[in-house]
Write a protein that holds these residues in place. Structure first.
Motif, PDB file in Angstrom:
ATOM      1  N   VAL A 287       8.990   4.269   2.153  1.00 25.25           N
ATOM      2  CA  VAL A 287       7.873   3.341   2.347  1.00 25.25           C
ATOM      3  C   VAL A 287       6.645   4.105   2.839  1.00 25.25           C
ATOM      4  CG1 VAL A 287       7.066   1.412   3.789  1.00 25.25           C
ATOM      5  CG2 VAL A 287       9.321   1.314   2.727  1.00 25.25           C
ATOM      6  N   GLY A 288       6.876   5.122   3.677  1.00 21.81           N
ATOM      7  CA  GLY A 288       5.766   5.960   4.150  1.00 21.81           C
ATOM      8  C   GLY A 288       5.298   6.925   3.071  1.00 21.81           C
ATOM      9  N   ALA A 289       6.271   7.465   2.306  1.00 22.80           N
ATOM     10  CA  ALA A 289       5.927   8.458   1.269  1.00 22.80           C
ATOM     11  C   ALA A 289       4.996   7.876   0.229  1.00 22.80           C
ATOM     12  CB  ALA A 289       7.206   8.962   0.598  1.00 22.80           C
ATOM     13  N   TYR A 290       5.160   6.578  -0.040  1.00 21.19           N
ATOM     14  CA  TYR A 290       4.366   5.904  -1.068  1.00 21.19           C
ATOM     15  C   TYR A 290       2.866   6.006  -0.791  1.00 21.19           C
ATOM     16  CZ  TYR A 290       2.412   1.998  -3.726  1.00 21.19           C
ATOM     17  OH  TYR A 290       1.650   1.227  -4.553  1.00 21.19           O
ATOM     18  N   LEU A 291       2.537   6.119   0.513  1.00 20.12           N
ATOM     19  CA  LEU A 291       1.118   6.099   0.893  1.00 20.12           C
ATOM     20  C   LEU A 291       0.421   7.439   0.682  1.00 20.12           C
ATOM     21  CD1 LEU A 291       1.610   4.119   4.213  1.00 20.12           C
ATOM     22  CD2 LEU A 291       0.591   3.246   2.106  1.00 20.12           C
TER      23      LEU A 291
ATOM     24  N   GLY B  82     -10.607   7.934  -0.106  1.00 20.79           N
ATOM     25  CA  GLY B  82     -10.551   6.954  -1.196  1.00 20.79           C
ATOM     26  C   GLY B  82      -9.106   6.753  -1.597  1.00 20.79           C
ATOM     27  N   LEU B  83      -8.794   5.572  -2.012  1.00 21.73           N
ATOM     28  CA  LEU B  83      -7.414   5.271  -2.387  1.00 21.73           C
ATOM     29  C   LEU B  83      -7.095   5.896  -3.727  1.00 21.73           C
ATOM     30  CD1 LEU B  83      -6.840   1.563  -1.385  1.00 21.73           C
ATOM     31  CD2 LEU B  83      -5.905   3.617  -0.369  1.00 21.73           C
ATOM     32  N   ALA B  84      -6.167   6.835  -3.718  1.00 22.53           N
ATOM     33  CA  ALA B  84      -5.789   7.467  -4.989  1.00 22.53           C
ATOM     34  C   ALA B  84      -4.924   6.495  -5.775  1.00 22.53           C
ATOM     35  CB  ALA B  84      -5.004   8.724  -4.696  1.00 22.53           C
ATOM     36  N   MET B  85      -5.030   6.578  -7.082  1.00 25.77           N
ATOM     37  CA  MET B  85      -4.156   5.765  -7.923  1.00 25.77           C
ATOM     38  C   MET B  85      -2.730   6.253  -7.715  1.00 25.77           C
ATOM     39  SD  MET B  85      -5.921   3.546  -9.566  1.00 25.77           S
ATOM     40  CE  MET B  85      -4.891   3.101 -10.945  1.00 25.77           C
ATOM     41  N   LYS B  86      -1.842   5.330  -7.744  1.00 26.13           N
ATOM     42  CA  LYS B  86      -0.461   5.730  -7.467  1.00 26.13           C
ATOM     43  C   LYS B  86       0.218   6.360  -8.673  1.00 26.13           C
ATOM     44  CE  LYS B  86      -0.763   5.597  -3.749  1.00 26.13           C
ATOM     45  NZ  LYS B  86      -0.400   6.675  -2.894  1.00 26.13           N
ATOM     46  N   GLY B  87      -0.497   6.340  -9.808  1.00 26.97           N
ATOM     47  CA  GLY B  87      -0.023   7.073 -10.986  1.00 26.97           C
ATOM     48  C   GLY B  87       1.431   6.824 -11.335  1.00 26.97           C
TER      49      GLY B  87
ATOM     50  N   LYS C 141       3.755   5.652  -9.567  1.00 28.74           N
ATOM     51  CA  LYS C 141       4.675   5.727  -8.431  1.00 28.74           C
ATOM     52  C   LYS C 141       5.144   4.322  -8.081  1.00 28.74           C
ATOM     53  CE  LYS C 141       4.295   8.651  -4.456  1.00 28.74           C
ATOM     54  NZ  LYS C 141       3.403   9.063  -3.393  1.00 28.74           N
ATOM     55  N   LYS C 142       6.453   4.169  -7.945  1.00 27.75           N
ATOM     56  CA  LYS C 142       6.968   2.827  -7.663  1.00 27.75           C
ATOM     57  C   LYS C 142       6.897   2.548  -6.175  1.00 27.75           C
ATOM     58  CE  LYS C 142      10.073   2.364 -11.539  1.00 27.75           C
ATOM     59  NZ  LYS C 142      11.469   2.462 -11.974  1.00 27.75           N
ATOM     60  N   ASN C 143       6.394   1.363  -5.875  1.00 28.52           N
ATOM     61  CA  ASN C 143       6.326   0.980  -4.472  1.00 28.52           C
ATOM     62  C   ASN C 143       7.739   0.726  -3.958  1.00 28.52           C
ATOM     63  OD1 ASN C 143       5.961  -0.284  -2.015  1.00 28.52           O
ATOM     64  ND2 ASN C 143       4.080  -1.309  -2.668  1.00 28.52           N
ATOM     65  N   PRO C 144       8.166   1.457  -2.925  1.00 29.79           N
ATOM     66  CA  PRO C 144       9.539   1.274  -2.435  1.00 29.79           C
ATOM     67  C   PRO C 144       9.804  -0.136  -1.910  1.00 29.79           C
ATOM     68  CG  PRO C 144       8.284   2.696  -0.969  1.00 29.79           C
ATOM     69  CD  PRO C 144       7.445   2.490  -2.177  1.00 29.79           C
TER      70      PRO C 144
END
Lengths: 252, 786
Positions: A127-131, B5-10, B12-15
């Protein structure tokens, strides 16, 4: 590895750190309530923290240490004064900017672990890594945290100490420059507390993360480079510890 | 300084997404119940849309394929081809009038004996087979080819148990059934245009060959149907064309000395319009019910999620403090609700297009004489049963969850999520502890009880309909004899009664009256109003001083007064059916012992007002059956005519009402279950803690379940009355779309019945809730302690 931490050779207790301060708190005031009910929690408080330090904020209940941590963490705002993080004044930031600051720069560890009940230990760390755009290696961190055998367990199946390890993992996996710890051992027994403190110290040494830790446990000051004692919303003493000891050696 | 700035998560799945399936698995009862509601409702409503659209498409196609009339009229004598050409060549500013053709479509009205017992079971209208106009689609068998063969209406055949190969007797003449058909101009079996309801039990339409037609002894009804050069594109265009056609028809008929006995343009013919209009109304009602249910479900989702947010307040605070944005968390908490909604809607729509469509179709085929159909894709079904529910759930949750998340990270961390600025608890009187505790539980769960109230109200409206409809029909049938002006009411085909008939009627103590059918011009549909000219001392319609009323002063039936909210002193304006003439009357009072939309005046006034109206007719009220030649009788009204619509409604819908009632009880029980589950889940730790303190399960249940019980009982009682009121209002709106009137009836016993229905459902929930409280373990209080 202490990276930017002050050298153990510098022995003076009141000496300023050699490293350039990247967290500067100046004349910070904060009060709650109005009129007769007004309570001044922070009364013109000033200090600075250098990168790579372990800085411990000590003080009795009501001294303002958690409020101070919350303002530095961008989840509360001071009434006056300034908080500069790497030259940027947090008091000038709007909510969105504070959100981005927390996302990129901060890790947060609380006395209560606040884990997500239906995610495993490993998933809570994720959950932290996602950020982060460049998180630490998950498996390596799990090993560092001593959670290899427990990573697949849900928080309800973990002990308090293990849960706190997970919460530290969640905070540091995104590789923050500043780790804020609010009474991280407040709910733990003596042995577990020392393990957690050692872990925090290891994180500081391994990743160079600056640590700002609030505690009311006087003994913890011995593992810190920098100790700030608060009373009635003011800095009563500020000391620098040239030879912090390992957390495992702490006694109280 | 790094870029914040908020980078695109490209990719990446939100856990956090991993929680979704686990959450659904952990709370599967809740989500299954919600999903079942959505699946069944959406399935049924989309099935209804698809079935209706498919059948309406077939009906539309039938207009051309089976040459459906644009109207018909009945003449007192056969018209020659020249006259028909003259009638067809009418002047109109609308070029669709060009190419209008009038076709003969003769029929005979006979009695029907469909079980060979020698007694009449109903009436049958037998048409002579033709290839030009108002043709029939064959649903089983074939069309008649010899004089002894007949094809009858499929719906009627189903209702009375006839099939291909059986025999029936029409006016004493035997025929063998070779086909079951659906006439394009009889999608519903309305015998007369003034019939409130079709009657597929006692009225039948049929087709025989020309030779078979000759075999019948009954007089020929010289029915002519016309078709414009081009189909009118709207009702208003059809009305304009019809008026032009009628003006010319009146002139032609008068010039040739032929009476016109009936004139019915297609837009005013319930046998053509009723079924398709009803399907349209069903779609509208189904859509409204679906939307109301979706709103309730959206709020159940919201309450459940709000409760979860409160429970996870500190986790949310930590996530926000760690840098998660509110937007990310709002969408995370919406995700489960949206996923359950989308999956349910998709399954519902698939079921709607397959299994449930067939159920809806059979329901319509059980009521109407519809032709064969093929399923057509309905984009409206997709929009109304997928998109709109999705939008409702999305926005209710987006707004509600955003509002709930509108706290600072610190407030979440401190579990301080009260939106009100109230710092102190509401002060309660110095009641006993248990009572104060229960009031606190009640106050804590006010939003839940609000949704519970709306949900119970929704159920009560449905229950009032389910219980009230059979009662309304029963009451109407029980009072039918009181609502008859006379046991026998004969409407004659002429205003000029032959002397011998008049003498015989007087000998039989029958009472003559004059009658004219007018229209109420500002009705949503064409409302026929029967205007009676009565003898001053009428023994059948006893209105004091009727003969001494001022000019143009009249009495109206109580049904008229109630339907159109007309009071004594008001003026009413009625329009002639066959011309643009209109008549205005002042209402002096109402007459309650008649069913129908009627106006009563003295025969003298009637003669004065309608002296120039050639469509006025005469009739007789009688206590006994009169021997009048059938050629002179336009219609006879008996008690059976009054009650037949009840029989038909009972046949079409009565059987469903009991199931519907059970469904409503289950619906209310499930709604209450979902909401009480939230209350108990929210209080798991306090309940656990009170167990540790030593409270018994019984005491704890009384603390947490009595507040809900009180709210359910109060809601049920209040909602029963409000729901009955709403149903009555909806009923009135519905009746305004139909001819005639009958009052929605629900008595106090039935109101008590619907209240008890909901409470029976709640009793089951109470039992389950008691079990839930009993199963909360004491260590729950010690888990996740923050």
């Amino acid at each position: 590895m202490s990276g930017n931490a002050p050298s153990k050779n510098e022995s003076s207790e009141n000496r300023q750190p050699k490293n350039k301060p990247f967290l500067v708190v100046k004349d910070l005031c904060k009060s709650y309530g109005t009129g007769d009910a007004k309570q001044n929690v922070l009364r013109g408080l000033s200090f600075s923290v250098a990168q790579g330090e372990i800085c411990v904020l000590l003080g009795p209940s009501g001294s303002g240490k958690s409020t101070l941590l919350n303002i530095i963490g961008g989840i509360d705002q001071g009434d006056s004064g300034s908080v500069l993080f790497d030259g940027h004044n947090l008091t000038d930031m709007n909510t969105a900017e504070l959100g981005r600051y927390r996302r990129k720069e901060l890790g947060y560890v609380f006395q209560t672990y606040n884990l997500i009940g239906n995610l495993t230990g490993k998933e809570n760390v994720e959950v932290g890594a996602y950020l982060s755009d460049s998180p630490l290696d998950l498996e390596e961190l799990i090993n560092t945290l001593g959670l290899s055998e427990h990573k697949g367990k849900l928080p309800g199946q973990l002990s308090g100490g293990q849960q706190q390890r997970v919460s530290i993992g969640r905070a540091i996996i995104k590789n923050p420059r500043l780790l804020l710890c609010d009474e991280p051992t407040g709910a733990l027994d003596y042995e577990t507390s020392k393990e957690i403190l050692q872990l925090i110290q290891d994180v500081n040494q391994k990743y160079g993360t600056t640590i700002l830790m609030v505690t009311h446990n006087e003994a913890i000051k011995h593992m810190a480079n920098h100790v700030i004692k608060l009373r009635d919303g003011k800095v009563r003493t500020e000391t620098f510890n040239p030879e912090p000891i390992q957390a495992s050696e702490l006694e109280w | 300084m790094v870029d914040w700035g908020l980078a695109m998560k490209g990719g990446k799945k939100n856990p956090l997404n991993r929680r979704i399936l686990r959450e659904i698995r952990d709370e599967w009862v809740r989500y299954l119940l919600i999903a079942l509601f959505l699946i069944l409702t959406v399935g049924f409503v989309s099935g209804m849309y698809v079935a209706n659209d498919s059948m309406l498409t077939s009906a539309d196609e039938g207009v051309e394929e089976y040459s459906r009339e644009d109207g018909h009229f009945i003449l007192g004598a056969e018209a020659g081809s020249t006259l028909l050409d003259d009638i067809a060549n009418f002047d109109s500013s609308n070029n669709k009038a060009d190419g209008t053709v009038v076709y003969a479509d003769f029929f005979k009205n006979c009695t029907e004996d469909n079980n060979g017992d020698g007694t009449d079971d109903g009436d049958i209208r037998i048409y002579e087979k033709n290839d030009n106009i108002d043709k029939a689609s064959v649903l089983e068998g074939r069309l008649p080819e010899t004089e002894n063969e007949i094809a009858i209406d499929r719906m009627h055949a189903d209702n009375v148990g006839l099939g291909v190969g059986d025999s029936i007797s029409a006016g004493g003449t035997e025929y063998q059934i070779v086909g079951l058909i659906s006439y394009v101009n009889y999608y519903s079996l309305h015998e007369k245009t003034s019939d409130f309801m079709f009657d597929a039990l006692k009225f039948d339409v049929a087709m025989v060959t020309s030779d078979g037609f000759v075999r019948l002894d009954e007089p020929v009804q010289y029915n002519y149907a016309w078709k414009y050069g081009e189909e009118p594109s709207s009702d208003s265009e059809a009305k304009d064309l019809s008026q032009d056609f009628l003006d010319n028809l009146n002139t032609c008929a008068a010039e040739n000395g032929i009476n016109m006995l009936d004139y019915v343009p297609a837009y005013a013919n319930p046998a053509i319009r009723f079924a398709t209009d009803d399907m349209g109304a069903d779609k509208a009602i189904g859509g409204v019910l679906l939307n109301v249910l979706v709103v309730i479900i959206a709020f159940i989702f919201l309450i459940t999620t709000s409760s979860t947010i409160e429970k996870e307040s500190r986790v949310i605070g930590t996530l926000l403090a760690s840098g998660y944005t509110k937007r990310e968390l709002v969408f995370h908490y919406m995700a489960i609700n949206m996923i359950v909604t989308i999956v349910s809607l998709v399954i519902g729509i698939i079921l709607g297009y397959t299994v449930l469509e067939d159920s809806v179709v059979s329901m319509y085929y059980n009521s109407y004489s519809l032709p064969t159909y093929h399923t057509v894709w309905s984009s409206e079904a997709l929009v109304k049963t997928m998109l709109i529910p999705l939008i409702i759930v999305f926005f209710v949750n987006l707004i509600g969850i955003s509002w709930k998340m509108n706290h600072s990270p610190l407030q979440f961390l401190r579990h301080n999520l009260k939106n009100s600025h109230r710092q102190h608890a509401i002060k309660l009187p110095d009641w006993k502890f248990f009572r104060r505790f229960r009031v606190r539980v009640m106050l804590q769960n006010l939003p839940n009880y609000g949704v519970l109230f709306v949900g119970i109200l929704f159920v009560m409206v449905l229950l009032a309909l389910a219980v009230g409809l059979p009662e309304t029909l029963d009451q109407y049938k029980a009072n039918a004899s009181d609502l008859m002006i006379a046991p026998y009411q004969y409407m004659l085909t002429t205003d000029d009664i032959p002397q011998e008939i008049q003498t015989q009627a007087e000998d039989d103590n029958a009472e003559e009256f004059s009658v004219l059918t007018l229209e109420r011009p500002d009705s949503k549909h064409v409302e026929n109003v029967t205007v009676y000219g009565l003898q001053d001392d009428s023994a059948y319609v006893e209105i004091n001083g009727l003969g001494s009323l001022e000019d143009n002063h009249v009495y109206i039936s109580a049904d008229y007064a109630e339907k159109y909210r007309v009071a004594p002193g008001d003026e009413i304006t009625l329009k002639d059916k066959y011309s643009s003439d209109s008549y205005t009357f002042t209402v002096d009072g109402t007459y309650g012992e008649a069913s129908g939309i009627d106006v009563f005046m003295s025969q003298k006034t009637f003669g004065d007002v309608f002296k120039d109206n050639s469509n006025r007719l005469s009739g007789f009220f009688s206590d006994t059956e009169l021997d009048i030649p059938s050629s002179l009788v336009a219609s006879t009204i008996t008690e059976a005519d009054i009650t037949k619509m009840c029989d038909q409604l009972d046949h079409s819908m009565g059987g469903y009402m009991r199931y519907f009632q059970v469904l409503c009880i289950l619906l209310s029980a499930a709604l209450i279950f979902l909401l009480t589950k939230v209350i108990i889940d929210k209080n798991e730790r306090p309940i656990s803690m009170t167990k540790i303190f030593g409270y018994t399960d019984r005491e704890i249940s009384s603390l947490y379940l009595i507040p809900t019980t009180v709210c359910v009982v109060i809601s049920a009682v209040i909602c029963a009355f409000i729901g009955t009121g709403i149903t009555d209002m909806l009923w009135r709106q519905m009746m305004l779309e139909f001819s005639g009137w009958f009052t929605f009836a629900i008595n106090s016993t039935e109101i008590i019945e619907i209240i008890l229905s909901v409470l029976v459902g709640y009793a089951i929930v109470l039992f389950l809730d008691f079990g839930r409280i009993k199963h909360i373990k004491m260590d729950q209080a010690l888990k996740d302690v923050e």
